[in-house]
Write an enzyme that holds these catalytic residues in place. Structure first.
Site, PDB file in Angstrom:
ATOM      1  N   HIS A 138       0.829  -1.212   0.000  1.00 37.07           N
ATOM      2  CA  HIS A 138       0.000   0.000   0.000  1.00 37.07           C
ATOM      3  C   HIS A 138       0.866   1.265   0.000  1.00 37.07           C
ATOM      4  O   HIS A 138       0.687   2.160  -0.817  1.00 37.07           O
ATOM      5  CB  HIS A 138      -0.942   0.038   1.204  1.00 37.07           C
ATOM      6  CG  HIS A 138      -1.516   1.412   1.411  1.00 37.07           C
ATOM      7  ND1 HIS A 138      -2.505   1.929   0.617  1.00 37.07           N
ATOM      8  CD2 HIS A 138      -1.171   2.403   2.270  1.00 37.07           C
ATOM      9  CE1 HIS A 138      -2.759   3.176   0.995  1.00 37.07           C
ATOM     10  NE2 HIS A 138      -1.960   3.495   1.992  1.00 37.07           N
ATOM     11  N   HIS A 143       1.375   5.255  -2.718  1.00 42.04           N
ATOM     12  CA  HIS A 143       1.793   6.636  -2.419  1.00 42.04           C
ATOM     13  C   HIS A 143       3.019   7.124  -3.175  1.00 42.04           C
ATOM     14  O   HIS A 143       3.127   8.314  -3.473  1.00 42.04           O
ATOM     15  CB  HIS A 143       2.100   6.766  -0.922  1.00 42.04           C
ATOM     16  CG  HIS A 143       0.892   6.728  -0.032  1.00 42.04           C
ATOM     17  ND1 HIS A 143       0.037   7.799   0.114  1.00 42.04           N
ATOM     18  CD2 HIS A 143       0.378   5.747   0.762  1.00 42.04           C
ATOM     19  CE1 HIS A 143      -0.928   7.486   0.968  1.00 42.04           C
ATOM     20  NE2 HIS A 143      -0.754   6.239   1.374  1.00 42.04           N
ATOM     21  N   GLU A 184      -5.742   9.595   0.290  1.00 42.07           N
ATOM     22  CA  GLU A 184      -6.124   8.179   0.277  1.00 42.07           C
ATOM     23  C   GLU A 184      -7.254   7.848  -0.707  1.00 42.07           C
ATOM     24  O   GLU A 184      -7.228   6.807  -1.349  1.00 42.07           O
ATOM     25  CB  GLU A 184      -6.533   7.711   1.681  1.00 42.07           C
ATOM     26  CG  GLU A 184      -5.409   7.731   2.715  1.00 42.07           C
ATOM     27  CD  GLU A 184      -4.299   6.698   2.466  1.00 42.07           C
ATOM     28  OE1 GLU A 184      -4.415   5.881   1.541  1.00 42.07           O
ATOM     29  OE2 GLU A 184      -3.305   6.748   3.215  1.00 42.07           O
ATOM     30  N   SER A 203      -4.165   1.138  -4.533  1.00 34.87           N
ATOM     31  CA  SER A 203      -3.576  -0.111  -4.057  1.00 34.87           C
ATOM     32  C   SER A 203      -4.642  -1.138  -3.683  1.00 34.87           C
ATOM     33  O   SER A 203      -4.318  -2.196  -3.155  1.00 34.87           O
ATOM     34  CB  SER A 203      -2.681   0.166  -2.833  1.00 34.87           C
ATOM     35  OG  SER A 203      -3.471   0.570  -1.729  1.00 34.87           O
TER      36      SER A 203
HETATM   37 FE    FE Z   1      -1.943   5.319   2.884  1.00 38.57          FE
END
Ligand code: FE
Ligand code: PHE
Length: 285
Positions: A138, A143, A184, A203
């Site tokens: 993730h 990111h 997010e 993700s």
């Molecule tokens: Fe995150």
């Protein structure tokens, strides 16, 4: 789907977190120890990577896909130091390894100084579809690519500084919502249609297409105060997504001093995750 770092940061000292925090330095970082990953872990990474690559080309924003192209992440769990070298040249950011979620202030301090904390461990095979804590897949896949975009990179650093300030103003609850609904779970409106830039979506196995395609969730134009008042659920797909028209807009809309904003919204009731407001500007798919 995973909890945003900020939701759970306040719980970071709870024993339920699986990382080994005893080895961490004062700034909560550790060494990545890349040689300790097993062949099975690299294979699981490749499986997760291939799964996402069947999904993301369709709806991920072009800034993400462009960076992903240059990153060569298909072979296995990446070396943070190698990616940091590239990232430093591109936007002045670097990666630091952490045992998992870290306390708010340590997290903000890293972001404000252009260091992105990446969890070093990978989920278990039975967690391929769902994991409650952010892991290296993730944190990295979701990111890191966008940190190569200069505008997005500036936003993340500004967010870190904004976090340190919000802590002083006792407004972390409100600022955390901004991370949740942009970093997010953010969506982007382009000439080609809706695109995804939120890491929790990029993700994820299931929510990515849900956010981009489903008729169920509410999609509204980004509005700072509306967003800061909106609660969120960490245990299911989002009811509401906030849509921006570009990272420049995100920077501009979050540049003003939040002090009066925090003071104002503190006196207003929160907005429930699935609630509509009269001022919402709906965004069509
Ligand atoms: Fe995150
Ligand atoms: N402008 C915000 C403030 O004064 C800081 C901030 C910037 C917060 C970008 C989030 C994102 O508090």
């Amino acid at each position: 789907m995973e909890r945003s770092i900020l939701t759970a940061v306040s719980n970071a000292r709870q024993p339920r977190l699986r990382g080994d925090y005893s080895a961490a330095r004062a700034d909560c970082t550790i060494e990545q120890d890349w040689s300790a990953y097993t062949a099975a872990e690299h294979a699981l990474w490749r499986k997760l990577y291939e799964r996402q690559m069947r999904l993301v080309p369709r709806y991920a924003c072009e800034e993400f896909l462009h960076a992903l192209d240059r990153l060569d992440l298909h072979g296995g769990i990446p070396r943070f130091d190698a990616i940091s070298r590239k990232l430093r040249r591109a936007t002045g950011w670097e990666l630091v390894a952490v045992p998992g979620l870290i306390p708010d202030l340590a997290f903000f301090e890293h972001l404000a100084n252009r260091r992105f904390p990446v969890t070093h461990w990978l989920r278990q095979p039975q967690e391929a579809e769902y994991i409650a804590e952010p892991d290296v897949f993730h944190d990295f896949f979701g990111h890191v690519p966008l940190l190569f975009d200069p505008v997005y990179a500036d936003y993340m650093a500004a967010y870190g500084a904004g976090g340190l300030k919000a802590a002083q103003l006792d407004s972390l609850k409100h600022l955390a919502r901004l991370y949740w609904y942009t970093v997010e779970f953010g969506l982007l409106r382009t000439r080609e249609g809706l695109r995804v830039y939120g890491a929790g979506l990029l993700s994820s196995a299931g929510e990515f297409l849900y956010a981009a395609e489903s008729a169920e969730p509410r999609r509204v134009k980004f509005d700072l105060e509306r967003l800061l008042r909106t609660e969120y659920r960490i245990d299911r797909f989002q009811d509401t997504y906030f849509v921006i028209d570009g990272f420049e807009e995100l920077i501009d809309d979050t540049a003003p001093d939040f002090t009066p904003v925090y003071a104002r919204i503190r006196r207003l009731p929160p907005i429930a995750p699935d609630e509509a407001t009269w001022a919402d500007v709906p965004v069509r798919r």
